[in-house]
Design a protein around this motif. Structure first.
Motif, PDB file in Angstrom:
ATOM      1  N   ALA A 128       0.805  -1.227   0.000  1.00 13.97           N
ATOM      2  CA  ALA A 128       0.000   0.000   0.000  1.00 13.97           C
ATOM      3  C   ALA A 128       0.838   1.277   0.000  1.00 13.97           C
ATOM      4  CB  ALA A 128      -0.960   0.002   1.180  1.00 13.97           C
ATOM      5  N   SER A 129       2.056   1.247   0.513  1.00 12.27           N
ATOM      6  CA  SER A 129       2.870   2.466   0.518  1.00 12.27           C
ATOM      7  C   SER A 129       3.169   2.946  -0.906  1.00 12.27           C
ATOM      8  CB  SER A 129       4.171   2.259   1.296  1.00 12.27           C
ATOM      9  OG  SER A 129       5.024   1.356   0.608  1.00 12.27           O
ATOM     10  N   ASN A 130       3.095   2.056  -1.876  1.00 10.14           N
ATOM     11  CA  ASN A 130       3.332   2.416  -3.278  1.00 10.14           C
ATOM     12  C   ASN A 130       2.120   3.052  -3.942  1.00 10.14           C
ATOM     13  OD1 ASN A 130       6.118   1.324  -4.187  1.00 10.14           O
ATOM     14  ND2 ASN A 130       5.277  -0.210  -2.810  1.00 10.14           N
ATOM     15  N   LEU A 131       0.999   3.116  -3.235  1.00 12.24           N
ATOM     16  CA  LEU A 131      -0.214   3.736  -3.771  1.00 12.24           C
ATOM     17  C   LEU A 131      -0.245   5.238  -3.524  1.00 12.24           C
ATOM     18  CD1 LEU A 131      -2.813   1.102  -2.476  1.00 12.24           C
ATOM     19  CD2 LEU A 131      -1.626   1.130  -4.685  1.00 12.24           C
ATOM     20  N   LEU A 132       0.637   5.732  -2.674  1.00 10.47           N
ATOM     21  CA  LEU A 132       0.691   7.157  -2.352  1.00 10.47           C
ATOM     22  C   LEU A 132       1.021   7.990  -3.586  1.00 10.47           C
ATOM     23  CD1 LEU A 132       2.805   6.829   0.901  1.00 10.47           C
ATOM     24  CD2 LEU A 132       0.437   7.633   0.802  1.00 10.47           C
ATOM     25  N   PHE A 133       0.413   9.191  -3.685  1.00 14.34           N
ATOM     26  CA  PHE A 133       0.720  10.081  -4.811  1.00 14.34           C
ATOM     27  C   PHE A 133       2.203  10.401  -4.911  1.00 14.34           C
ATOM     28  CE2 PHE A 133      -3.763  11.728  -4.362  1.00 14.34           C
ATOM     29  CZ  PHE A 133      -4.197  11.191  -5.550  1.00 14.34           C
ATOM     30  N   VAL A 134       2.864  10.550  -3.789  1.00 10.96           N
ATOM     31  CA  VAL A 134       4.265  10.972  -3.795  1.00 10.96           C
ATOM     32  C   VAL A 134       5.220   9.856  -4.195  1.00 10.96           C
ATOM     33  CG1 VAL A 134       3.879  12.788  -2.099  1.00 10.96           C
ATOM     34  CG2 VAL A 134       4.577  10.499  -1.325  1.00 10.96           C
ATOM     35  N   ARG A 135       4.745   8.634  -4.254  1.00 11.65           N
ATOM     36  CA  ARG A 135       5.619   7.496  -4.535  1.00 11.65           C
ATOM     37  C   ARG A 135       5.959   7.438  -6.017  1.00 11.65           C
ATOM     38  NH1 ARG A 135       9.587   4.328  -3.686  1.00 11.65           N
ATOM     39  NH2 ARG A 135       9.169   2.120  -3.577  1.00 11.65           N
ATOM     40  N   ARG A 136       7.239   7.513  -6.303  1.00  8.68           N
ATOM     41  CA  ARG A 136       7.751   7.397  -7.669  1.00  8.68           C
ATOM     42  C   ARG A 136       8.619   6.157  -7.748  1.00  8.68           C
ATOM     43  NH1 ARG A 136      11.459  11.703  -8.991  1.00  8.68           N
ATOM     44  NH2 ARG A 136      10.796  11.643 -11.149  1.00  8.68           N
ATOM     45  N   ARG A 137       8.511   5.460  -8.832  1.00  5.49           N
ATOM     46  CA  ARG A 137       9.392   4.332  -9.103  1.00  5.49           C
ATOM     47  C   ARG A 137      10.067   4.596 -10.441  1.00  5.49           C
ATOM     48  NH1 ARG A 137       6.740   0.197 -10.364  1.00  5.49           N
ATOM     49  NH2 ARG A 137       8.508  -1.159 -10.233  1.00  5.49           N
ATOM     50  N   PHE A 138      11.022   3.758 -10.767  1.00  4.19           N
ATOM     51  CA  PHE A 138      11.742   3.930 -12.030  1.00  4.19           C
ATOM     52  C   PHE A 138      12.215   2.586 -12.532  1.00  4.19           C
ATOM     53  CE2 PHE A 138      14.741   4.279  -8.582  1.00  4.19           C
ATOM     54  CZ  PHE A 138      15.792   3.478  -8.989  1.00  4.19           C
ATOM     55  N   ASN A 139      12.515   2.551 -13.802  1.00  9.46           N
ATOM     56  CA  ASN A 139      13.066   1.357 -14.418  1.00  9.46           C
ATOM     57  C   ASN A 139      13.778   1.771 -15.697  1.00  9.46           C
ATOM     58  OD1 ASN A 139      13.613  -1.364 -14.761  1.00  9.46           O
ATOM     59  ND2 ASN A 139      11.476  -1.998 -14.573  1.00  9.46           N
ATOM     60  N   ASN A 140      14.692   0.930 -16.142  1.00  8.98           N
ATOM     61  CA  ASN A 140      15.349   1.137 -17.417  1.00  8.98           C
ATOM     62  C   ASN A 140      14.276   1.043 -18.504  1.00  8.98           C
ATOM     63  OD1 ASN A 140      16.561   0.105 -19.990  1.00  8.98           O
ATOM     64  ND2 ASN A 140      18.443   0.407 -18.824  1.00  8.98           N
ATOM     65  N   PRO A 141      14.258   1.947 -19.475  1.00 13.51           N
ATOM     66  CA  PRO A 141      13.186   1.934 -20.481  1.00 13.51           C
ATOM     67  C   PRO A 141      13.162   0.673 -21.344  1.00 13.51           C
ATOM     68  CG  PRO A 141      14.852   3.566 -21.054  1.00 13.51           C
ATOM     69  CD  PRO A 141      15.193   3.065 -19.683  1.00 13.51           C
ATOM     70  N   ASN A 142      14.236  -0.114 -21.352  1.00 11.52           N
ATOM     71  CA  ASN A 142      14.265  -1.369 -22.107  1.00 11.52           C
ATOM     72  C   ASN A 142      13.700  -2.546 -21.328  1.00 11.52           C
ATOM     73  OD1 ASN A 142      15.586  -0.640 -24.634  1.00 11.52           O
ATOM     74  ND2 ASN A 142      17.334  -0.151 -23.337  1.00 11.52           N
ATOM     75  N   ASP A 143      13.578  -2.401 -20.008  1.00 17.29           N
ATOM     76  CA  ASP A 143      13.164  -3.525 -19.162  1.00 17.29           C
ATOM     77  C   ASP A 143      11.660  -3.747 -19.211  1.00 17.29           C
ATOM     78  OD1 ASP A 143      15.789  -3.893 -18.456  1.00 17.29           O
ATOM     79  OD2 ASP A 143      15.578  -3.030 -16.457  1.00 17.29           O
ATOM     80  N   ARG A 144      11.285  -5.007 -19.103  1.00 15.46           N
ATOM     81  CA  ARG A 144       9.878  -5.400 -19.016  1.00 15.46           C
ATOM     82  C   ARG A 144       9.662  -6.038 -17.648  1.00 15.46           C
ATOM     83  NH1 ARG A 144      11.181  -7.043 -24.539  1.00 15.46           N
ATOM     84  NH2 ARG A 144       9.928  -5.751 -25.947  1.00 15.46           N
ATOM     85  N   SER A 145       8.466  -5.884 -17.121  1.00 20.64           N
ATOM     86  CA  SER A 145       8.151  -6.471 -15.828  1.00 20.64           C
ATOM     87  C   SER A 145       6.680  -6.847 -15.760  1.00 20.64           C
ATOM     88  CB  SER A 145       8.471  -5.478 -14.700  1.00 20.64           C
ATOM     89  OG  SER A 145       7.999  -5.971 -13.463  1.00 20.64           O
TER      90      SER A 145
END
Length: 156
Positions: A128-145
């Motif tokens: 649930a902590s990842n549902l917060l508006f302030v939460r940003r994640r990142f990934n390499n643009p070539n990666d799939r998940s």
């Protein structure tokens, strides 16, 4: 790859996952749309709310009504996969799944070195902590998940 898509997003009603940023961008271009900027994504996710923590307000105890995410103590009817789009309550702009279900690629670079792209919105696999508006994640643009998807916007 396609086995994971079928396992975690099993029908046409589920979000498309296992896409790189480049895959998402190519689809958006094909559809005559684009990926949202991070600011556009947050504006849409807020659904008109101001100074709130989540797309539905501040009360994390009602998160299950609005978001498919991990850590629900077995109260998740979808188990370990995405939920069909529109299965949960929409936000104030009638947009579904702005929190949870699939993390969404945004147009913006996460870093100044331009190595990673921004993902917003949490996912079915994250807590649930990842549902917060302030939460940003990142990934390499070539990666799939299996937790990453996207949403298109139109400039029209």
């Amino acid at each position: 790859l396609w086995n994971e898509v079928a396992e975690y997003s099993p029908t046409d009603r589920h979000p498309m996952i296992e896409l790189s940023w480049y895959d998402a961008k190519a689809y958006a271009w094909w559809a005559d749309k684009r990926l949202p900027t991070e600011a556009e994504w947050e504006y849409a996710a807020r659904g008109g709310l101001v100074d709130k923590r989540f797309p539905w307000g501040d009360d994390q105890s009602v998160a299950r009504d609005y978001a498919n995410y991990a850590g629900t103590g077995g109260k998740d009817q979808w188990g370990v996969q995405t939920a069909p789009v529109g299965s949960l309550e929409p936000n104030g702009y009638d947009l579904f799944d702005m929190a949870g279900n699939a993390s969404e690629w945004c147009q913006d670079w996460y870093d100044e070195g331009k190595d990673t792209k921004v993902l917003r919105g949490g996912s079915w696999y994250l807590n649930a902590s990842n549902l917060l508006f302030v939460r940003r994640r990142f990934n390499n643009p070539n990666d799939r998940s299996f937790i990453n998807g996207f949403r298109c916007v139109s400039s029209n």
